[in-house]
Design a protein around this motif. Sequence first.
Motif, PDB file in Angstrom:
ATOM      1  N   PRO A 197       0.829  -1.209   0.000  1.00 34.91           N
ATOM      2  CA  PRO A 197       0.000   0.000   0.000  1.00 34.91           C
ATOM      3  C   PRO A 197       0.864   1.261   0.000  1.00 34.91           C
ATOM      4  O   PRO A 197       1.950   1.278   0.583  1.00 34.91           O
ATOM      5  CB  PRO A 197      -0.803  -0.096   1.300  1.00 34.91           C
ATOM      6  CG  PRO A 197      -0.452  -1.375   1.942  1.00 34.91           C
ATOM      7  CD  PRO A 197       0.683  -1.990   1.218  1.00 34.91           C
TER       8      PRO A 197
ATOM      9  N   PHE B 131       1.973  -8.345   1.857  1.00 29.09           N
ATOM     10  CA  PHE B 131       1.038  -7.225   1.969  1.00 29.09           C
ATOM     11  C   PHE B 131      -0.347  -7.542   1.419  1.00 29.09           C
ATOM     12  O   PHE B 131      -1.341  -7.070   1.956  1.00 29.09           O
ATOM     13  CB  PHE B 131       1.596  -5.973   1.288  1.00 29.09           C
ATOM     14  CG  PHE B 131       2.511  -5.202   2.175  1.00 29.09           C
ATOM     15  CD1 PHE B 131       2.008  -4.435   3.213  1.00 29.09           C
ATOM     16  CD2 PHE B 131       3.877  -5.262   1.999  1.00 29.09           C
ATOM     17  CE1 PHE B 131       2.848  -3.728   4.057  1.00 29.09           C
ATOM     18  CE2 PHE B 131       4.731  -4.564   2.833  1.00 29.09           C
ATOM     19  CZ  PHE B 131       4.214  -3.802   3.861  1.00 29.09           C
ATOM     20  N   GLU B 132      -0.422  -8.327   0.359  1.00 20.14           N
ATOM     21  CA  GLU B 132      -1.740  -8.593  -0.235  1.00 20.14           C
ATOM     22  C   GLU B 132      -2.664  -9.247   0.790  1.00 20.14           C
ATOM     23  O   GLU B 132      -3.808  -8.817   0.970  1.00 20.14           O
ATOM     24  CB  GLU B 132      -1.583  -9.470  -1.480  1.00 20.14           C
ATOM     25  CG  GLU B 132      -0.890  -8.741  -2.603  1.00 20.14           C
ATOM     26  CD  GLU B 132       0.027  -9.642  -3.397  1.00 20.14           C
ATOM     27  OE1 GLU B 132       0.759 -10.448  -2.805  1.00 20.14           O
ATOM     28  OE2 GLU B 132      -0.004  -9.510  -4.635  1.00 20.14           O
TER      29      GLU B 132
ATOM     30  N   VAL C  95      -3.520  -6.790   3.689  1.00 14.08           N
ATOM     31  CA  VAL C  95      -4.568  -5.835   3.304  1.00 14.08           C
ATOM     32  C   VAL C  95      -5.933  -6.513   3.360  1.00 14.08           C
ATOM     33  O   VAL C  95      -6.881  -5.969   3.924  1.00 14.08           O
ATOM     34  CB  VAL C  95      -4.290  -5.234   1.910  1.00 14.08           C
ATOM     35  CG1 VAL C  95      -5.509  -4.501   1.369  1.00 14.08           C
ATOM     36  CG2 VAL C  95      -3.096  -4.285   1.974  1.00 14.08           C
ATOM     37  N   LYS C  96      -6.036  -7.704   2.794  1.00  7.36           N
ATOM     38  CA  LYS C  96      -7.313  -8.428   2.801  1.00  7.36           C
ATOM     39  C   LYS C  96      -7.773  -8.712   4.222  1.00  7.36           C
ATOM     40  O   LYS C  96      -8.958  -8.553   4.543  1.00  7.36           O
ATOM     41  CB  LYS C  96      -7.184  -9.723   2.000  1.00  7.36           C
ATOM     42  CG  LYS C  96      -7.030  -9.485   0.514  1.00  7.36           C
ATOM     43  CD  LYS C  96      -6.754 -10.777  -0.237  1.00  7.36           C
ATOM     44  CE  LYS C  96      -6.477 -10.485  -1.700  1.00  7.36           C
ATOM     45  NZ  LYS C  96      -6.083 -11.677  -2.443  1.00  7.36           N
TER      46      LYS C  96
ATOM     47  N   THR D  71      -8.914  -5.110   5.833  1.00  6.93           N
ATOM     48  CA  THR D  71      -9.713  -4.144   5.081  1.00  6.93           C
ATOM     49  C   THR D  71     -10.872  -3.582   5.898  1.00  6.93           C
ATOM     50  O   THR D  71     -11.129  -2.369   5.863  1.00  6.93           O
ATOM     51  CB  THR D  71     -10.220  -4.765   3.762  1.00  6.93           C
ATOM     52  OG1 THR D  71      -9.083  -5.044   2.938  1.00  6.93           O
ATOM     53  CG2 THR D  71     -11.150  -3.828   3.023  1.00  6.93           C
TER      54      THR D  71
ATOM     55  N   PHE E 106      -9.594  -1.023   8.225  1.00  7.70           N
ATOM     56  CA  PHE E 106      -9.204   0.170   7.476  1.00  7.70           C
ATOM     57  C   PHE E 106     -10.428   1.016   7.134  1.00  7.70           C
ATOM     58  O   PHE E 106     -10.395   2.242   7.205  1.00  7.70           O
ATOM     59  CB  PHE E 106      -8.472  -0.202   6.184  1.00  7.70           C
ATOM     60  CG  PHE E 106      -7.200  -0.989   6.361  1.00  7.70           C
ATOM     61  CD1 PHE E 106      -6.432  -0.902   7.517  1.00  7.70           C
ATOM     62  CD2 PHE E 106      -6.763  -1.829   5.352  1.00  7.70           C
ATOM     63  CE1 PHE E 106      -5.264  -1.631   7.665  1.00  7.70           C
ATOM     64  CE2 PHE E 106      -5.589  -2.551   5.479  1.00  7.70           C
ATOM     65  CZ  PHE E 106      -4.837  -2.461   6.644  1.00  7.70           C
TER      66      PHE E 106
ATOM     67  N   LEU F 202      -6.007   4.674   1.672  1.00 11.44           N
ATOM     68  CA  LEU F 202      -5.785   3.233   1.556  1.00 11.44           C
ATOM     69  C   LEU F 202      -7.040   2.519   1.073  1.00 11.44           C
ATOM     70  O   LEU F 202      -6.969   1.643   0.207  1.00 11.44           O
ATOM     71  CB  LEU F 202      -5.318   2.646   2.889  1.00 11.44           C
ATOM     72  CG  LEU F 202      -5.080   1.139   2.921  1.00 11.44           C
ATOM     73  CD1 LEU F 202      -4.096   0.693   1.852  1.00 11.44           C
ATOM     74  CD2 LEU F 202      -4.624   0.705   4.310  1.00 11.44           C
TER      75      LEU F 202
ATOM     76  N   ILE G 244      -7.339   0.260  -2.211  1.00  4.73           N
ATOM     77  CA  ILE G 244      -7.799  -1.132  -2.187  1.00  4.73           C
ATOM     78  C   ILE G 244      -8.842  -1.365  -3.270  1.00  4.73           C
ATOM     79  O   ILE G 244      -8.849  -2.404  -3.928  1.00  4.73           O
ATOM     80  CB  ILE G 244      -8.351  -1.495  -0.792  1.00  4.73           C
ATOM     81  CG1 ILE G 244      -7.207  -1.561   0.224  1.00  4.73           C
ATOM     82  CG2 ILE G 244      -9.129  -2.811  -0.818  1.00  4.73           C
ATOM     83  CD1 ILE G 244      -7.669  -1.636   1.675  1.00  4.73           C
TER      84      ILE G 244
ATOM     85  N   PHE H 108      -5.337  -6.375  -4.249  1.00  9.19           N
ATOM     86  CA  PHE H 108      -5.943  -6.196  -2.925  1.00  9.19           C
ATOM     87  C   PHE H 108      -7.412  -6.579  -2.875  1.00  9.19           C
ATOM     88  O   PHE H 108      -8.061  -6.409  -1.851  1.00  9.19           O
ATOM     89  CB  PHE H 108      -5.782  -4.748  -2.447  1.00  9.19           C
ATOM     90  CG  PHE H 108      -4.352  -4.333  -2.218  1.00  9.19           C
ATOM     91  CD1 PHE H 108      -3.371  -5.249  -1.848  1.00  9.19           C
ATOM     92  CD2 PHE H 108      -3.987  -3.009  -2.361  1.00  9.19           C
ATOM     93  CE1 PHE H 108      -2.059  -4.855  -1.632  1.00  9.19           C
ATOM     94  CE2 PHE H 108      -2.674  -2.604  -2.146  1.00  9.19           C
ATOM     95  CZ  PHE H 108      -1.711  -3.519  -1.781  1.00  9.19           C
TER      96      PHE H 108
END
Length: 166
Positions: free
Chosen positions: A35, A129-130, A133-134, A137, A140, A154, A158, A164
């Motif tokens: 990200p 990171f993928e 992030v998932k 999320t 976030f 972010l 996404i 992402f």
Amino acid sequence: MPIYEFEHVIRLAASQKRALAKAITDWHATSFNAPRFIVQCRFIDVGQGSLSDIFIGGQPRKINRLFVSLRSGAGRTQQQLEGMTHKLVSMWDNVAGSTPEAELRAVYIKGTLDSAFEGGFHLPMPGKFEQWVKDNTEKFKVLAAAGDEDFIGLVKEIETRPEFQK
């Protein structure tokens, strides 16, 4: 994390700093599937005052240089690190110019960051990171809804980056 710290002796306009920060952020984020909000750029004008006391070979010098701090243990090869260096010099040249006084004379990449905590989250190692992030999320989105600018950006990111998507 990562942190790109420029020590520059030439005067950089705010627009040049923004252009470099954007180019580096975009490149880092897409090259490492990370990200954008984790990429930090810092510009330190060492052209005047005590910060300008740089000596090379025992002689005073005025040079532009870049220190990059990355996560340690990421398993980057020497070839990858050298490729990063050449890419960073190219981005600098495109924005600051390649005259002798504008030359980015030195680039140092240090894999020294063993742990990273930003915005209330422990960041994963590169290459993870993928999934991170998932996994985060929904958190976030809550922070974005509360007005946190980093997480607003972010969440938008996404929504636009396929890696992402759930």
